[in-house]
Design a protein around this motif. Sequence first.
Motif, PDB file in Angstrom:
ATOM      1  N   ASP A   1       2.109   2.249  -3.184  1.00  0.00           N
ATOM      2  CA  ASP A   1       0.783   2.212  -4.130  1.00  0.00           C
ATOM      3  C   ASP A   1       0.719   4.615  -4.100  1.00  0.00           C
ATOM      4  O   ASP A   1       0.491   5.010  -4.963  1.00  0.00           O
TER       5      ASP A   1
ATOM      6  N   ARG B   1       1.118  -1.493  -0.181  1.00  0.00           N
ATOM      7  CA  ARG B   1      -0.370  -0.049   0.089  1.00  0.00           C
ATOM      8  C   ARG B   1       0.598   1.240  -0.451  1.00  0.00           C
ATOM      9  O   ARG B   1       0.108   2.427  -1.002  1.00  0.00           O
TER      10      ARG B   1
ATOM     11  N   ARG C   1       6.491  -1.563  -9.110  1.00  0.00           N
ATOM     12  CA  ARG C   1       6.536  -0.335 -10.800  1.00  0.00           C
ATOM     13  C   ARG C   1       7.269   1.075  -9.867  1.00  0.00           C
ATOM     14  O   ARG C   1       7.596   1.857 -10.832  1.00  0.00           O
TER      15      ARG C   1
ATOM     16  N   ASP D   1       1.331   5.984  -7.346  1.00  0.00           N
ATOM     17  CA  ASP D   1       0.030   7.055  -7.358  1.00  0.00           C
ATOM     18  C   ASP D   1      -0.093   8.698  -7.811  1.00  0.00           C
ATOM     19  O   ASP D   1       0.089   8.339  -8.309  1.00  0.00           O
TER      20      ASP D   1
END
Lengths: 424, 424
Positions: A237, A234, A267, A241
């Motif tokens: 992310d 999380r 990523r 993001d």
Amino acid sequence: MSQSVIRMTYRIETSGDVAALATKIASDQSTGTFVPTPGETPELKARVGARVVEVRKLESVPTPSFPETNPSRGGPYWRGEADIEFPLEAVGTDLAALMTIAISGVFSIKGLSGIRIVDMKLPPEYAQAHPGPQFGIAGSRALTGVKERPIIGTIVKPSLGLRPHETAEMVRDLAAADVDFIKDDEKLMSPAYSSLADRVKAIMPILLDREQKTGKKVMYAFGISHADPEVMQRNHDIVADAGGNAAVVNINSIGFGGFSFLRKRSRLVLHAHRNGWDILTRHPGLGLDFRVYQQFWRLLGVDQFQINGIGAKYWEPDDSFVRSFHALQAPLFSPSDRPLPVSGSGQWGGQAPETYAQTGRTQDLLYLCGGGVVSHPGGPASGVRAVRQAWEAAVAGIPLEIYARDHHELAQSIAKFGKVKKNA
Amino acid sequence: MSQSVIRMTYRIETSGDVAALATKIASDQSTGTFVPTPGETPELKARVGARVVEVRKLESVPTPSFPETNPSRGGPYWRGEADIEFPLEAVGTDLAALMTIAISGVFSIKGLSGIRIVDMKLPPEYAQAHPGPQFGIAGSRALTGVKERPIIGTIVKPSLGLRPHETAEMVRDLAAADVDFIKDDEKLMSPAYSSLADRVKAIMPILLDREQKTGKKVMYAFGISHADPEVMQRNHDIVADAGGNAAVVNINSIGFGGFSFLRKRSRLVLHAHRNGWDILTRHPGLGLDFRVYQQFWRLLGVDQFQINGIGAKYWEPDDSFVRSFHALQAPLFSPSDRPLPVSGSGQWGGQAPETYAQTGRTQDLLYLCGGGVVSHPGGPASGVRAVRQAWEAAVAGIPLEIYARDHHELAQSIAKFGKVKKNA
């Protein structure tokens, strides 16, 4: 066709018989235990038993690496290097199995006064079984836009205690100074006073705004580590993001499991901090060499690997840093499995000439300065300029004191941080 | 209200000044670096800085634990124990953060000739943040049906190489011998010749069949470890779905991340093997004490914890085993956070009297014998009976040689394995 094998090299130290202990390691770490068991047949041993290939004698030492529990025996302590082969059939390609069987177990063996694992050669099956770095050297260069020089990075300091808006203010200064890379200190993850979410929210707009204006995106590695891989994911992310592209991961504190989970979904450029590694390597008669340890983390997918530097603030001797650097430079199975070496710890630019000379005159590294940038007398922006100047001088072969004559920021750094003291 | 703190105790060794190094640890591991930085204000330090509370002098030693890089300095090496408090605010309750900040970082500090972390006291916030054991002592007893005696266990040997049907044959014998617990050797996970799925398929029907006939279910701990937590979770599910109730987990090889992922979803008793732990504790001047290490794994949720035994086949001295046992017996925050201590390594029953005497005459343990059962002259079933007899004698206070007069299997064990040699 011959069977694939894993070849380990153990440096054994004992007041007893080195060759006998090599045999014991091969037995204990594969099919044997403290008494013969009925099922340990010659067929079974031939199939999965480990085998001593060679034992090379080394000079003895007068003092045991593990203090003797029975000091009456006394020295000398004989030493030798044993090559032991494990059939791939017995271990498989899982890194937890490899660690358990070929490495971890040996430290418990009685009769050793020291043992250090100095080499490991894995068969090509390992290349297929593991992802390796997603970005590595090429990806780190592409994302930072830095081509023919080292990537220059800094660490937000103080390590702990800044609130997100305070960190953001510092990041604004550093980005304005045209630094390539910034990171959270490894000790900063997501404490209540600076939760990762709040820190990302405070910092990323500054970097994205600057990218819009200048076309240059500073790589910021946020501390996302957490013992729970789903919380860490999380955290990952949140960074990705918001347009971030890197994360600091404390690899030893999360373990193979945490890293493996993250890498599959990542990523981000994964910047490894090996905090805790020292207890596995600092005593030269015990533990393991970096050339062994780093193979695990490269297979798992580390993109950037911190390995201290010349004249580090830590204990590590310079030649150990240089060996680590060369270990990262050598392909395991292919050039793309090389992470970007990160030279940090007490760096300020003064170490650039020696670093350049000792690492085969490569500029494929991330050169990381925390206090060396943040505490520059002219402020962080001057600190970044000083580091760049030091590297320009190093690559051009100009002594720093000469180059500093018309490079003011470098001159200030030299005046403040002084001569580089080598770590012997 | 005073702020919650984490209190660490470091045993520091140095040719320099112990108190100065304690101060350096507190600084380096919280807000400081190698030079003062502008943001390290008194307000920030008061909020998140670590603080030396007390330094107690210890006797000096003539030999450094880390061999000196500069031997010309020579001894003596001063030693002291430093209590250092970290504000919970600076660390939070994440175990990766705690490990990174309060433990791992200190091993890199220059000027230390040795450092060992000997105690850690966590505030109650940690109890709420972590699951702890799901089964522990009570769950292990309920699932095995063993009430007022130690749970007797064995390990399938040879460690590696048996094919699933061969393992199953041995398990059939052991179950018939009325053993309470069987486990895979920690080195056996899922190699090609004995994949976990095939092993479970071969073994579980035997145990379930026997349960149907006798009402007694043998607890079998399958080796499910894998560096990838999702593969490990699938391994877990294979065991649980087939009616199994336990798993061996190599905690150091999977790390906090792997264990944390597994514990959240676990339906199995998690039996921890600490393979690799020795390199973190075997040198008495370096690393950490088990009383510190075990706190992490108990919070994460270990149900059964292997800690060697009296006269182990490994290096560990008996008094170290006994201290580890007592550490596991002490509640961290409540009695339910106590895992079942597992005494293993070279055990065959002969160590029962000493184990019983040294652990506060408790029978809350799993007593684990590999070769000591499998290599019994009368076969594994006789081996199990011998171990039970040894424990009966120990609890009744009857010397083993006396009890062996009318307990044939115990007499055979004594004849084969001989006197217990203590590990000094």
